[in-house]
Design an enzyme around this catalytic site. Structure first.
Site, short mmCIF file in Angstrom:
data_model
loop_
_atom_site.label_atom_id
_atom_site.label_comp_id
_atom_site.label_asym_id
_atom_site.label_seq_id
_atom_site.Cartn_x
_atom_site.Cartn_y
_atom_site.Cartn_z
N ASP A 113 103.32 -23.36 -20.53
CA ASP A 113 103.10 -22.18 -19.68
C ASP A 113 103.90 -22.17 -18.38
O ASP A 113 103.80 -21.21 -17.61
CB ASP A 113 101.60 -21.95 -19.41
CG ASP A 113 101.04 -22.86 -18.33
OD1 ASP A 113 101.63 -23.91 -18.05
OD2 ASP A 113 99.99 -22.50 -17.78
N GLU A 136 99.68 -25.75 -17.35
CA GLU A 136 99.84 -26.39 -16.03
C GLU A 136 98.45 -26.74 -15.47
O GLU A 136 97.51 -25.99 -15.68
CB GLU A 136 100.51 -25.33 -15.16
CG GLU A 136 100.72 -25.65 -13.73
CD GLU A 136 101.58 -24.56 -13.08
OE1 GLU A 136 102.76 -24.81 -12.87
OE2 GLU A 136 101.05 -23.46 -12.79
N1 LIG Z 1 100.39 -8.29 -19.03
C1 LIG Z 1 99.20 -8.31 -18.42
N2 LIG Z 1 98.53 -7.17 -18.27
C2 LIG Z 1 97.35 -7.17 -17.63
N3 LIG Z 1 96.74 -8.25 -17.11
C3 LIG Z 1 97.37 -9.41 -17.23
C4 LIG Z 1 98.63 -9.51 -17.90
N4 LIG Z 1 99.01 -10.79 -17.86
C5 LIG Z 1 98.04 -11.45 -17.21
N5 LIG Z 1 97.06 -10.64 -16.84
C6 LIG Z 1 95.87 -11.03 -16.06
O1 LIG Z 1 96.38 -11.48 -14.81
C7 LIG Z 1 95.73 -12.69 -14.40
C8 LIG Z 1 96.76 -13.79 -14.25
O2 LIG Z 1 97.27 -14.17 -15.51
P1 LIG Z 1 97.68 -15.68 -15.84
O3 LIG Z 1 96.65 -16.64 -15.33
O4 LIG Z 1 98.02 -15.71 -17.29
O5 LIG Z 1 99.03 -15.81 -14.97
P2 LIG Z 1 99.99 -17.03 -14.76
O6 LIG Z 1 101.37 -16.50 -14.74
O7 LIG Z 1 99.69 -18.11 -15.74
O8 LIG Z 1 99.59 -17.50 -13.31
P3 LIG Z 1 99.85 -18.85 -12.52
O9 LIG Z 1 101.28 -18.93 -12.18
O10 LIG Z 1 99.05 -18.70 -11.29
O11 LIG Z 1 99.38 -19.97 -13.38
C9 LIG Z 1 94.65 -12.96 -15.42
O12 LIG Z 1 93.45 -12.41 -14.93
C10 LIG Z 1 95.13 -12.23 -16.67
O13 LIG Z 1 94.04 -11.83 -17.47
N1 LIG Z 2 103.72 -25.02 -3.97
C1 LIG Z 2 103.72 -24.98 -5.30
N2 LIG Z 2 104.66 -25.65 -5.98
C2 LIG Z 2 104.71 -25.64 -7.35
O1 LIG Z 2 105.59 -26.26 -7.97
C3 LIG Z 2 103.73 -24.89 -8.02
N3 LIG Z 2 103.48 -24.65 -9.33
C4 LIG Z 2 102.39 -23.88 -9.34
N4 LIG Z 2 101.96 -23.63 -8.08
C5 LIG Z 2 100.76 -22.87 -7.70
C6 LIG Z 2 100.93 -21.39 -7.73
C7 LIG Z 2 99.56 -20.93 -8.16
O2 LIG Z 2 98.73 -20.82 -7.01
C8 LIG Z 2 99.03 -22.03 -9.03
C9 LIG Z 2 99.18 -21.81 -10.52
O3 LIG Z 2 100.50 -21.62 -10.89
O4 LIG Z 2 99.75 -23.20 -8.63
C10 LIG Z 2 102.77 -24.23 -7.24
N5 LIG Z 2 102.76 -24.26 -5.90
#
Ligand SMILES: Nc1ncnc2c1ncn2[C@@H]1O[C@H](COP(=O)(O)OP(=O)(O)OP(=O)(O)O)[C@@H](O)[C@H]1O
Ligand SMILES: Nc1nc(=O)c2ncn([C@H]3C[C@H](O)[C@@H](CO)O3)c2[nH]1
Length: 223
Positions: free
Chosen positions: A78, A32
């Site tokens: 993702d 994303e």
């Molecule tokens: N299972 C886990 N255990 C520990 N730390 C984690 C785990 N998963 C992710 N993290 C840590 O948490 C943080 C957020 O992870 P990540 O960016 O992968 O989340 P995301 O779901 O993709 O977030 P977003 O929705 O904001 O894109 C990062 O610093 C990552 O290293």
């Molecule tokens: N308002 C809003 N609508 C979306 O569809 C959306 N998808 C992701 N996000 C925000 C969440 C994290 O900060 C960051 C990474 O996921 O982007 C969103 N925020």
């Protein structure tokens, strides 16, 4: 062709697991737009003003990556497009969209979903949902350190994040575009623990084999 999509709240670990899983399966990851998203910081500064624009931005970039992913070979994405509506409607429910914006957004999303139905693959093969509690979510958001997502940047984010979690539970239960599995993100630290990481990968691989998306004698390309 096998397409896997990750889902879960902010900071659940979707991007991290996408990287791990795509390496393990030897497939391409799709992320994303976050760091190169010019609207995201504006949204966190003034959510009411930018909620609609941010949603259009995400929908547009998500649509492009889905089209690329669904015509390419095996892929891991993702975040799913099915969560876009959850985010938008949650923001709309707290007064961050006008009724005209809501109608426009819903119509646009509907047109895009219809367009996707003409793709060689209509839906993902598997949804991998990462379930996390509020405490885990906040801990991960802090650990990642994006300034505008922190509670001290905007204390109302606590309510926003709690509300988001409450929307995710029924969303996952009702999701029926593909088979799905849930990963316990509170319990399984797939970043720091090799054992936990392997447990998560084994769960996903077992599901793919059960669905005949991987041969029984499949071995990982990277470990
Ligand atoms: N299972 C886990 N255990 C520990 N730390 C984690 C785990 N998963 C992710 N993290 C840590 O948490 C943080 C957020 O992870 P990540 O960016 O992968 O989340 P995301 O779901 O993709 O977030 P977003 O929705 O904001 O894109 C990062 O610093 C990552 O290293
Ligand atoms: N308002 C809003 N609508 C979306 O569809 C959306 N998808 C992701 N996000 C925000 C969440 C994290 O900060 C960051 C990474 O996921 O982007 C969103 N925020």
């Amino acid at each position: 062709m096998t397409v896997i999509v990750l889902s879960g709240p902010i900071g659940a670990g979707k991007s991290s697991l996408t990287t791990i899983l795509s390496k393990y399966l030897g497939t391409k990851p799709f992320y994303e737009s976050v760091d190169n998203n010019p609207v995201l910081p504006l949204f966190y500064k003034d959510p009411k003003k930018y909620a609609f624009l941010l949603q259009i931005f995400f929908l547009n970039t998500r649509f492009h990556s889905i089209k690329a992913a669904l015509t390419d070979d095996n892929n891991v994405l993702d975040r799913s497009i099915y969560e876009d509506s959850l985010f938008f409607h949650m923001n709309a429910d707290i007064g961050r969209a006008t009724k005209e914006e809501i109608a426009t957004y819903d119509e646009l999303l509907d047109s895009m979903m219809k367009e996707l139905k003409h793709m060689p693959k209509k839906n993902p093969d598997l949804l991998v949902h990462i379930d996390v509690s509020y405490d885990t979510m906040i801990h991960r958001i802090q650990k990642r350190g994006r300034e505008f997502e922190q509670l001290d940047y905007d204390p109302t984010l606590e309510d926003y994040y709690k509300r988001l979690l409450s929307y995710y539970e029924p969303w996952y239960e009702n999701y029926d575009y593909s088979p799905k599995i849930k990963i316990d993100g509170d319990k399984l630290d797939f970043m720091a623990s090799e054992k936990d990481r392997q447990e998560v990968l084994d769960t996903i691989v077992a599901k793919l084999k059960e669905m005949d998306k991987l041969p029984e004698d499949w071995v990982p390309s990277h470990n």
